[in-house]
Design a protein around this motif. Structure first.
Motif, PDB file in Angstrom:
ATOM      1  N   PRO A 144       9.089  -9.218   1.936  1.00  0.00           N
ATOM      2  CA  PRO A 144       7.841  -8.451   2.071  1.00  0.00           C
ATOM      3  C   PRO A 144       7.307  -8.017   0.711  1.00  0.00           C
ATOM      4  CG  PRO A 144       9.712  -7.085   2.636  1.00  0.00           C
ATOM      5  CD  PRO A 144      10.265  -8.454   2.373  1.00  0.00           C
ATOM      6  N   ARG A 145       6.023  -7.703   0.693  1.00  0.00           N
ATOM      7  CA  ARG A 145       5.385  -7.175  -0.513  1.00  0.00           C
ATOM      8  C   ARG A 145       5.397  -5.661  -0.459  1.00  0.00           C
ATOM      9  NH1 ARG A 145       0.590  -8.681   0.283  1.00  0.00           N
ATOM     10  NH2 ARG A 145      -0.742  -6.836   0.225  1.00  0.00           N
ATOM     11  N   LEU A 146       5.708  -5.028  -1.579  1.00  0.00           N
ATOM     12  CA  LEU A 146       5.706  -3.572  -1.645  1.00  0.00           C
ATOM     13  C   LEU A 146       4.263  -3.102  -1.759  1.00  0.00           C
ATOM     14  CD1 LEU A 146       8.725  -2.862  -4.024  1.00  0.00           C
ATOM     15  CD2 LEU A 146       8.692  -3.058  -1.533  1.00  0.00           C
ATOM     16  N   VAL A 147       3.771  -2.509  -0.691  1.00  0.00           N
ATOM     17  CA  VAL A 147       2.367  -2.097  -0.652  1.00  0.00           C
ATOM     18  C   VAL A 147       2.198  -0.586  -0.633  1.00  0.00           C
ATOM     19  CG1 VAL A 147       1.576  -4.211   0.451  1.00  0.00           C
ATOM     20  CG2 VAL A 147       2.343  -2.303   1.865  1.00  0.00           C
ATOM     21  N   ASN A 148       3.261   0.175  -0.362  1.00  0.00           N
ATOM     22  CA  ASN A 148       3.184   1.634  -0.373  1.00  0.00           C
ATOM     23  C   ASN A 148       4.591   2.199  -0.516  1.00  0.00           C
ATOM     24  OD1 ASN A 148       4.335   1.614   2.316  1.00  0.00           O
ATOM     25  ND2 ASN A 148       2.278   1.161   3.070  1.00  0.00           N
ATOM     26  N   GLN A 149       4.663   3.478  -0.719  1.00  0.00           N
ATOM     27  CA  GLN A 149       5.947   4.130  -0.971  1.00  0.00           C
ATOM     28  C   GLN A 149       6.823   4.141   0.270  1.00  0.00           C
ATOM     29  OE1 GLN A 149       6.915   5.123  -3.985  1.00  0.00           O
ATOM     30  NE2 GLN A 149       8.930   5.710  -3.204  1.00  0.00           N
ATOM     31  N   LYS A 150       6.215   4.270   1.435  1.00  0.00           N
ATOM     32  CA  LYS A 150       6.996   4.297   2.670  1.00  0.00           C
ATOM     33  C   LYS A 150       7.774   3.003   2.865  1.00  0.00           C
ATOM     34  CE  LYS A 150       6.478   4.618   7.691  1.00  0.00           C
ATOM     35  NZ  LYS A 150       5.533   4.724   8.827  1.00  0.00           N
ATOM     36  N   LEU A 151       7.117   1.886   2.641  1.00  0.00           N
ATOM     37  CA  LEU A 151       7.797   0.599   2.784  1.00  0.00           C
ATOM     38  C   LEU A 151       8.885   0.449   1.729  1.00  0.00           C
ATOM     39  CD1 LEU A 151       7.894  -2.112   4.240  1.00  0.00           C
ATOM     40  CD2 LEU A 151       6.167  -2.963   2.651  1.00  0.00           C
ATOM     41  N   PHE A 152       8.637   0.907   0.515  1.00  0.00           N
ATOM     42  CA  PHE A 152       9.633   0.834  -0.544  1.00  0.00           C
ATOM     43  C   PHE A 152      10.876   1.644  -0.175  1.00  0.00           C
ATOM     44  CE2 PHE A 152      10.689   1.950  -5.192  1.00  0.00           C
ATOM     45  CZ  PHE A 152      11.519   0.840  -5.297  1.00  0.00           C
ATOM     46  N   ASP A 153      10.675   2.834   0.415  1.00  0.00           N
ATOM     47  CA  ASP A 153      11.812   3.670   0.806  1.00  0.00           C
ATOM     48  C   ASP A 153      12.653   3.011   1.892  1.00  0.00           C
ATOM     49  OD1 ASP A 153      10.970   5.562  -1.006  1.00  0.00           O
ATOM     50  OD2 ASP A 153       9.854   6.740   0.485  1.00  0.00           O
ATOM     51  N   LEU A 190      11.382   6.102 -11.249  1.00  0.00           N
ATOM     52  CA  LEU A 190      10.316   5.241 -10.749  1.00  0.00           C
ATOM     53  C   LEU A 190       9.133   6.072 -10.266  1.00  0.00           C
ATOM     54  CD1 LEU A 190      12.418   2.662  -8.707  1.00  0.00           C
ATOM     55  CD2 LEU A 190      11.802   2.622 -11.131  1.00  0.00           C
ATOM     56  N   PRO A 191       7.929   5.679 -10.609  1.00  0.00           N
ATOM     57  CA  PRO A 191       6.751   6.395 -10.095  1.00  0.00           C
ATOM     58  C   PRO A 191       6.493   6.034  -8.643  1.00  0.00           C
ATOM     59  CG  PRO A 191       6.050   4.516 -11.402  1.00  0.00           C
ATOM     60  CD  PRO A 191       7.553   4.559 -11.504  1.00  0.00           C
ATOM     61  N   GLU A 192       5.682   6.835  -7.985  1.00  0.00           N
ATOM     62  CA  GLU A 192       5.333   6.557  -6.588  1.00  0.00           C
ATOM     63  C   GLU A 192       4.363   5.387  -6.521  1.00  0.00           C
ATOM     64  OE1 GLU A 192       3.576   8.870  -2.631  1.00  0.00           O
ATOM     65  OE2 GLU A 192       4.051   9.951  -4.483  1.00  0.00           O
ATOM     66  N   LEU A 193       4.549   4.530  -5.543  1.00  0.00           N
ATOM     67  CA  LEU A 193       3.721   3.335  -5.418  1.00  0.00           C
ATOM     68  C   LEU A 193       2.318   3.678  -4.948  1.00  0.00           C
ATOM     69  CD1 LEU A 193       6.576   1.993  -5.550  1.00  0.00           C
ATOM     70  CD2 LEU A 193       5.652   0.225  -4.033  1.00  0.00           C
ATOM     71  N   ASN A 194       1.370   2.893  -5.371  1.00  0.00           N
ATOM     72  CA  ASN A 194       0.004   3.007  -4.863  1.00  0.00           C
ATOM     73  C   ASN A 194      -0.051   2.466  -3.445  1.00  0.00           C
ATOM     74  OD1 ASN A 194      -0.837   3.907  -7.427  1.00  0.00           O
ATOM     75  ND2 ASN A 194      -1.100   1.795  -8.130  1.00  0.00           N
ATOM     76  N   ASN A 195      -0.891   3.072  -2.639  1.00  0.00           N
ATOM     77  CA  ASN A 195      -1.104   2.594  -1.271  1.00  0.00           C
ATOM     78  C   ASN A 195      -2.194   1.529  -1.293  1.00  0.00           C
ATOM     79  OD1 ASN A 195      -1.293   2.175   1.449  1.00  0.00           O
ATOM     80  ND2 ASN A 195      -1.945   4.248   1.957  1.00  0.00           N
ATOM     81  N   GLU A 196      -1.783   0.266  -1.191  1.00  0.00           N
ATOM     82  CA  GLU A 196      -2.740  -0.830  -1.300  1.00  0.00           C
ATOM     83  C   GLU A 196      -3.659  -0.938  -0.091  1.00  0.00           C
ATOM     84  OE1 GLU A 196      -0.803  -4.480  -2.199  1.00  0.00           O
ATOM     85  OE2 GLU A 196       0.452  -3.603  -3.786  1.00  0.00           O
ATOM     86  N   PHE A 197      -3.304  -0.293   1.013  1.00  0.00           N
ATOM     87  CA  PHE A 197      -4.143  -0.323   2.201  1.00  0.00           C
ATOM     88  C   PHE A 197      -5.038   0.905   2.289  1.00  0.00           C
ATOM     89  CE2 PHE A 197      -0.763  -3.032   4.473  1.00  0.00           C
ATOM     90  CZ  PHE A 197      -1.286  -4.176   3.883  1.00  0.00           C
ATOM     91  N   ALA A 198      -5.110   1.684   1.220  1.00  0.00           N
ATOM     92  CA  ALA A 198      -5.947   2.881   1.249  1.00  0.00           C
ATOM     93  C   ALA A 198      -7.419   2.534   1.360  1.00  0.00           C
ATOM     94  CB  ALA A 198      -5.715   3.722  -0.006  1.00  0.00           C
ATOM     95  N   SER A 199      -7.810   1.331   0.964  1.00  0.00           N
ATOM     96  CA  SER A 199      -9.209   0.916   1.063  1.00  0.00           C
ATOM     97  C   SER A 199      -9.673   0.797   2.501  1.00  0.00           C
ATOM     98  CB  SER A 199      -9.414  -0.423   0.352  1.00  0.00           C
ATOM     99  OG  SER A 199      -8.581  -1.419   0.925  1.00  0.00           O
ATOM    100  N   MET A 200      -8.735   0.792   3.438  1.00  0.00           N
ATOM    101  CA  MET A 200      -9.086   0.701   4.850  1.00  0.00           C
ATOM    102  C   MET A 200      -9.406   2.062   5.441  1.00  0.00           C
ATOM    103  SD  MET A 200      -6.111  -1.999   5.981  1.00  0.00           S
ATOM    104  CE  MET A 200      -6.697  -2.045   7.668  1.00  0.00           C
ATOM    105  N   PHE A 201      -9.528   3.092   4.575  1.00  0.00           N
ATOM    106  CA  PHE A 201      -9.810   4.443   5.063  1.00  0.00           C
ATOM    107  C   PHE A 201     -11.120   4.485   5.840  1.00  0.00           C
ATOM    108  CE2 PHE A 201     -12.109   8.430   4.345  1.00  0.00           C
ATOM    109  CZ  PHE A 201     -11.257   9.299   4.998  1.00  0.00           C
ATOM    110  N   ALA A 202     -12.137   3.782   5.328  1.00  0.00           N
ATOM    111  CA  ALA A 202     -13.444   3.809   5.998  1.00  0.00           C
ATOM    112  C   ALA A 202     -13.337   3.279   7.421  1.00  0.00           C
ATOM    113  CB  ALA A 202     -14.459   2.998   5.198  1.00  0.00           C
ATOM    114  N   ILE A 203     -12.537   2.214   7.600  1.00  0.00           N
ATOM    115  CA  ILE A 203     -12.379   1.648   8.942  1.00  0.00           C
ATOM    116  C   ILE A 203     -11.633   2.623   9.841  1.00  0.00           C
ATOM    117  CG2 ILE A 203     -11.342  -0.253  10.230  1.00  0.00           C
ATOM    118  CD1 ILE A 203     -11.754  -2.010   7.808  1.00  0.00           C
TER     119      ILE A 203
END
Length: 790
Positions: free
Chosen positions: A358-367, A492-505
């Motif tokens: 999988p691709r690391l797309v947010n901190q939750k998935l990384f944890d 390690l810094p906290e990961l960016n949420n790559e799906f945050a752009s879906m906020f509008a939806i």
């Protein structure tokens, strides 16, 4: 003999009644149940009750007698917490209820006279009823807030609102029991709220009547408004779930559905079944794992799904579930059974939550992929590929996936990250932060604590060659023998949420759900909960409507006030009895309204003029009235768009003394040339003068005539009076003396009297700018007192 038999019978009946009364009395003292004295305060009783209720709650205490003890504790607290019930018990040994404490209502004794048969069979007092509703599913306020609300983001809850003496609750109980037994097996949460004991929770839920049934999902409460039937409640639970959980898949969109694994970064699950609708169990499962898996449904009864069934060799006699990961041509796992149980499906989904890489797309998935090291468990290592999403990295990414598929060790998890999207994390692992994103790199890491500390080792640059694979495999084998090869450490810094752009939806979907809820509440007359919203809506509408109405009436009155009283502009030029206005804005009228300043209009047009308003007064005589008014209207026409300017004229033949008195108050405004009459007397000529009068602040500005017409001697009077024109714009200073003119010139100027106002427009502009000099008046002279009779 008969009398003796009758007396014996009476004695026997009384004995039975007394025996029954003795049995009906309380079995134990509520003070003894709670372990408090009769003089205990309410605070002491409440403190003891909380401790005992927590100790004897059936969900925590598995003692067989815990249930009965918990009921006794609750009833004792109910008696002693109420001053009236406590006083009644202290005095008579019983509560306000129709039967003594501990009677057959609670099922403790069934041998009392008369009451054992009737009350034991009554639905309220059934011990089985109490086990089913009050104990196993009873909700308390803290339990709802701390447990139910967070859990409602993983599964919906069905909650019944009831009370001790709810007669309508008897009729829905059989249906409710049947629905609860079915929904529990599907994973739906169940709860019961007793209004008598949990009034705070009932108010929090907005439940103001019993019986009521409501659903809770994602922390949102929705009421059930239909007849209590099994089919209706089942449909109610389905309607609680989001509408986009499961996608219908056919031969036309199967490739599009399965190929979206890379974009969504999720495995895809396909359920093959012959049911024309998606099973509720499958929908509930999709809701639980919506953050990890994408779900699709294939109806085997449709001809449009024949190719899919043939391609994956689906058995048409039993439901089949396939999970696809990176390889869309072959399922990664499969399960098939006639009666799929929730436990089997949960285990199947839990084992296939993640892609192979999988691709690391947010901190939750990384944890979850790379958990923090636990000393009581085996070590967990993460093999991370730092790469990019450009085409140049495609071969290396596929090679990394191929390598990961050959490693079956549970202690190692593979993942990748895009350097462009997760720059802070990648900068920690790469050798140079300024290096170009031209090559991929593999890092092995182990997380040590939740604060972000990790041990890692950069293994090799990665292009997917066999040499890279061999080197990575050697490092993994060394890692099993010697974990100390991870020589680097970092936070390690906290990961960016790559799906945050879906906020509008998500916001659009949330708004849609909220509007649907509002409409549903309105349609079903849930007025108590809707009153705040309806009050806000009606308040906004009232303000809007009031503003429109006031504006409409304001415009209407303004139109009435500005309606011309003449058929053409000639009447305005001759002095229409209307108050005009001036501004630099485009005028609203096609003429200028001018009011004559007389003793009647004097107070309203000058003395009591509103603050901020000014009256522009033209000084004229009977002989020059028509000419000057016509010229005056042309010069001030462009300033009639403002409501703060009013236009008037003063007749010197009638009110000359007022003009003299006014200019005497303004001493430096009296330097005016006078004409000599035949008797040698000097007579001031104010014809063509314009006064700007501010009645509230008591000051005036003065315009003196400027002659710009042609001189009979061939010299332009404009040139002759240029100096005067410049001085006149300063509102009458001491140096503003008109140039001396010959007697012939002055006599001919009366023929060109309309030229006196040639520069009034420029003076008006300076007046609007506020740059003119002001002459303050101690008090306005009375027009009626000094007007001579004519």
């Amino acid at each position: 003999m008969a009398a003796s038999r009758m007396s014996v019978a009476v004695v026997l009946v009384l004995s039975v009644l007394l025996a029954g009364a003795s049995h009906a009395g309380p079995e134990m003292d509520p003070y003894k149940v709670l372990g408090v004295t009769r003089s205990a305060s309410q605070a002491e009783i409440k403190k003891v009750y909380k401790r005992l209720a927590k100790e004897w709650h059936p969900d925590k205490n598995k003692n067989p007698g815990a249930e009965d003890m918990f009921i006794k504790i609750t009833k004792s607290y109910e008696i002693l917490s109420s001053e009236d019930k406590r006083a009644n018990y202290d005095r008579y040994g019983q509560t306000d209820d129709t039967q003594p404490y501990g009677g057959a209502r609670y099922g403790h004794r069934h041998d009392s006279f008369y009451f054992d048969e009737s009350f034991n069979s009554f639905p309220f007092n059934s011990k089985h009823h109490r086990d089913f509703a009050d104990n196993k599913y009873t909700l308390h306020f803290n339990q709802y807030v701390n447990d139910v609300v967070p859990d409602s983001y993983k599964r919906p809850y069905l909650i019944k609102i009831t009370s001790d003496w709810c007669f309508s609750c008897i009729h829905i109980e059989p249906v409710w029991k049947e629905v609860v037994q079915e929904m529990e097996t599907l994973g739906v949460g169940i709860g019961v709220v007793d209004v008598g004991h949990e009034r705070r929770l009932a108010n929090h839920l907005g439940a103001h009547r019993t019986p009521s049934i409501l659903g809770v999902i994602n922390g949102k409460v929705t009421f059930f408004h239909y007849a209590v039937a099994k089919e209706h409640l089942r449909q109610f639970v389905e309607d609680l779930l989001p509408q986009r959980l499961v996608e219908w898949v056919t031969d036309k969109n199967d490739l599009q559905f399965l190929s979206s694994w890379h974009e969504l970064n999720k495995p895809h699950v396909l359920l093959f079944d012959q049911v024309p609708e998606v099973p509720l169990l499958y929908k509930l499962t999709a809701f639980v794992y919506k953050d990890y898996l994408q779900f699709g449904y294939v109806d085997q009864g449709l001809s449009e799904t024949a190719n899919l069934q043939k391609e994956f060799n689906i058995n048409t006699y039993a439901p089949t579930m396939l999970v696809f990961k990176e390889n869309i041509d072959k399922p990664a796992d499969i399960i098939q059974a006639k009666g799929m149980k929730k436990q089997i499906i949960d285990e199947f989904m839990s084992n296939n939550r993640f892609l192979l890489v999988p691709r690391l797309v947010n901190q939750k998935l990384f944890d979850e992929l790379c958990p923090v090291k636990q000393f009581h468990r085996r070590r967990k290592y993460c093999v991370l590929l730092i790469t990019g999403d450009e085409e140049t990295f495609t071969l290396g990414n596929h090679a990394f996936l191929s390598f990961a598929s050959t490693i079956t060790k549970e202690v190692v998890r593979f993942a990748y990250v895009y350097q462009r999207l997760q720059r802070p994390l990648c900068d920690v692992f790469t050798q140079s932060k300024d290096s170009a994103e031209s090559s991929a790199q593999v890092v092995i890491l182990e997380r040590r604590n939740a604060a972000g500390k990790a041990l890692f080792k950069p293994v090799t640059g990665w292009n997917g060659s066999e040499e890279d694979k061999r080197r990575l495999l050697e490092e993994l084998e060394r890692l099993q023998k010697d974990p100390s090869i991870l020589v680097h450490d970092a936070v390690l810094p906290e990961l960016n949420n790559e799906f945050a752009s879906m906020f509008a939806i998500r916001w659009i979907y949330a708004s849609y759900d909220y509007l649907s809820e509002v409409i549903d509440d309105i349609l079903h007359n849930n007025w108590r909960e809707m009153m705040p919203l309806l009050s806000l809506i009606f308040s906004a509408l009232f303000i809007l409507f009031g503003t429109v109405v006031i504006q409409a009436f304001s415009d209407s009155s303004e139109d009435v006030q500005t309606k011309p009283k003449a058929k053409d502009g000639s009447k305005a030029e001759n002095g229409s009895p209307e108050t005009g206005s001036a501004s630099s804005r485009p005028p609203k009228k096609s003429f200028v309204e001018v009011t004559e300043l007389t003793d009647i209009t004097y107070m309203s047009n000058l003395v009591k003029l509103r603050p901020g308003h000014m009256n522009i007064v033209l000084v004229l005589t009977d002989a020059s009235k028509n000419i000057l008014l016509s010229k005056f209207a042309k010069e001030v026409y462009s300033f009639t768009g403002s409501l703060t300017l009013h236009f008037s004229f003063l007749n010197m033949d009638k009110h000359g003394e007022w003009m003299f008195t006014l200019l005497e108050y303004a001493q430096d405004a009296t330097q005016i040339d006078a004409d000599e009459d035949d008797g040698g007397n000097r007579k001031a000529d104010y014809t063509g003068y314009v006064l700007a009068l501010n009645g509230h602040k008591k000051y005036l500005c003065l315009f003196k005539p400027v002659y710009t017409g042609e001189d009979p001697d061939g010299k332009s009077s404009e040139d002759e009076g240029a100096g005067s024109g410049g001085r006149s714009s300063r509102c009458g200073s001491r140096d503003d003396h008109p140039p001396r003119r010959s007697k012939r010139s002055r006599s001919l100027s009366t023929l060109q009297i309309h030229h006196k106002l040639d520069r009034l427009g420029l003076w008006m502009e300076r007046l609007m700018e506020g740059t003119l000099h002001r002459y303050y008046i101690p008090t306005w002279p009375g027009l009626d007192k000094i007007t001579p009779g004519k």
